[in-house]
Write an enzyme that holds these catalytic residues in place. Structure first.
Site, PDB file in Angstrom:
ATOM      1  N   SER A   1     -10.463   0.963   4.091  1.00 11.80           N
ATOM      2  CA  SER A   1      -9.638   0.697   5.281  1.00 11.80           C
ATOM      3  C   SER A   1      -8.947   1.978   5.716  1.00 11.80           C
ATOM      4  CB  SER A   1      -8.554  -0.336   4.964  1.00 11.80           C
ATOM      5  OG  SER A   1      -9.155  -1.509   4.485  1.00 11.80           O
TER       6      SER A   1
ATOM      7  N   ARG B   1       0.842  -1.214   0.000  1.00 14.89           N
ATOM      8  CA  ARG B   1       0.000   0.000   0.000  1.00 14.89           C
ATOM      9  C   ARG B   1       0.877   1.264   0.000  1.00 14.89           C
ATOM     10  NH1 ARG B   1      -2.739  -3.929  -0.546  1.00 14.89           N
ATOM     11  NH2 ARG B   1      -4.639  -4.455   0.614  1.00 14.89           N
TER      12      ARG B   1
ATOM     13  N   GLU C   1      -3.724   4.262   6.432  1.00 15.82           N
ATOM     14  CA  GLU C   1      -3.579   3.976   5.001  1.00 15.82           C
ATOM     15  C   GLU C   1      -4.065   5.189   4.200  1.00 15.82           C
ATOM     16  OE1 GLU C   1      -4.948   0.139   3.309  1.00 15.82           O
ATOM     17  OE2 GLU C   1      -6.065   1.393   1.909  1.00 15.82           O
TER      18      GLU C   1
END
Ligand code: FAD
Ligand code: NAP
Length: 339
Positions: A238, A164, A334
């Site tokens: 998320s 990510r 994130e």
């Protein structure tokens, strides 16, 4: 190009946070972007870039220019017997690209089905799901530097893709605007159904050798059952990344929490399921005022109505603290927060 002044950003972010921008400019071609960056009247304003706004948290009014990338176009530009290279404008909706590829049986992005957002933002955090990441089929991208208006190309190994993560989320954040991406896809797809949620759906449906079309359909069902629809409940997917820890740390944790959920990660490291950690701290399904933790997926923070960015931030700080206190593990965001 369309330029708006003093505009609400509520409909430009899937969290549905209602803050204003001094200016918002919608860009529909690379040339338009180059021309805009040369305009003297905007040169002294701070600038941020957005695509679909599905991975951002806005916390206050922005006294600068929001550059919204709407560059369209999707074409096959090269192919042989085994591979095809597809180019897409940064404003193309990511799932339209996936849908096109799956229809043509071009493999490599099918597990990334139904991820919201645009193609231009996809390399930013090396989007991933169900064991696939964009880096696995990424060829190159083009873009423009904000300070000098220079055109640059980045090939796969120059993007520093990680979990990510990429160079665009770090050194080049808000400095480089992606205008198009190229993917290299397989004409003979290798289907990846390593995640247990996909495996169990295949078993239920008695499918032994799934096609990428079947995988896409299954992922649609799983996502619909677990994830809140941003059109109904504000969220940005998320909120935190899964933490990566050492094997020693895992051994310590397993002595206290034998049921802890983990997976191998790169370089001898271990990935913990952040959703599990948050759930163990009692957050899953909790609602505090306008904000909360989704009842089906504890990694997703939600805006139940008129939440401010600060309310989301306060909730995330409390979650981080309890995970740190209980497990000694640091959660990292994130999503991209604009303070
Ligand atoms: P935005 O939110 O607009 O921007 C994200 C970041 O990229 C910002 O920092 C922005 O400045 C920058 N940016 C945007 N466009 C450009 C550009 N053209 N050039 C340079 N920088 C740019 N993500 C996953 O990885 N996997 C998932 O499975 C997943 N599922 C999700 C499910 C839901 C319900 C939601 C709401 C989100 C999910 N996400 C997932 C997160 C999100 O969809 C992705 O990160 C997506 O790539 C963000 O695209 P966007 O266009 O909305 O980017
Ligand atoms: P899940 O399948 O319930 O799994 C929980 C976590 O365990 C995930 O975060 C996943 O890591 C990890 N995991 C599960 N099986 C794994 C395996 N075989 N190998 C390695 N790691 C494994 O997760 P979910 O919430 O339903 O999400 C499914 C997929 O969609 C995940 O890949 C997730 O990342 C992605 N997703 C992402 C977002 C986002 O906003 N980023 C939102 C929704 C869903 P990974 O996350 O590393 O895959």
């Amino acid at each position: 190009m369309n330029i708006f002044e003093n505009i609400s950003l509520k409909k430009y972010n899937t969290f549905g946070i209602n803050v204003n921008a001094r200016f918002l400019v919608e860009i529909s071609s690379k040339l338009e972007l180059i021309n805009f960056l040369q305009l003297k009247e905007f040169s002294f304003f701070k600038k941020i870039i957005i695509g679909g706004g599905s991975n951002i948290l806005l916390t206050k009014n922005f006294d600068g220019v929001v550059i919204k990338i709407n560059i369209s176009g999707m074409n096959v530009i090269e192919e042989d017997n085994d591979f095809v290279i597809i180019e897409a404008g940064a404003g193309v909706i990511w799932d339209e690209l996936v849908s096109f590829c799956v229809d043509k049986n071009y493999g490599g992005v099918e597990n990334l089905s139904f991820i919201p957002g645009t193609c231009g933002a996809a390399p930013m955090q090396n989007i991933g799901a169900y064991g696939q990441e964009i880096k696995d089929s990424f060829y190159s991208l083009e873009g423009i530097t904000i300070d000098r208006g220079e055109s640059k190309t980045f090939f796969n190994d120059q993007c520093h893709f990680g979990y990510r993560d990429s160079i665009f989320k770090n050194d080049l954040k808000n400095k480089f605007i992606i205008t198009s991406i190229k993917l290299k896809l397989k004409k003979n797809p290798i289907v990846n159904f390593s995640y247990s949620s996909i495996k169990s759906e295949l078993e239920k449906k008695k499918i032994l050798n799934p096609t990428i079309k079947e995988i896409r359909k299954i992922i649609y069902g799983i996502r619909m059952s677990k994830l809140p629809d941003p059109a109904k409940i504000g969220n940005a997917g998320s909120f935190f990344k899964n933490p990566i820890i050492t094997k020693d740390k895992l051994l310590q944790l397993q002595k206290i929490f034998p049921g802890i959920i983990f997976y191998p990660a790169d370089e001898n490291k271990i990935k913990l399921a952040a959703g599990w950690l948050i759930e163990q701290c009692g957050w899953k399904g909790k609602k505090i005022g306008n904000v909360g933790v989704h009842s089906e997926q504890a990694l997703v923070l939600v805006n139940y109505g008129n939440a401010s960015g600060d309310e989301i931030l306060n909730l995330s700080a409390e979650i981080k603290k309890s995970v740190k206190d209980n497990f000694g593990v640091e959660l990292k965001e994130e999503i991209n927060i604009f303070y």
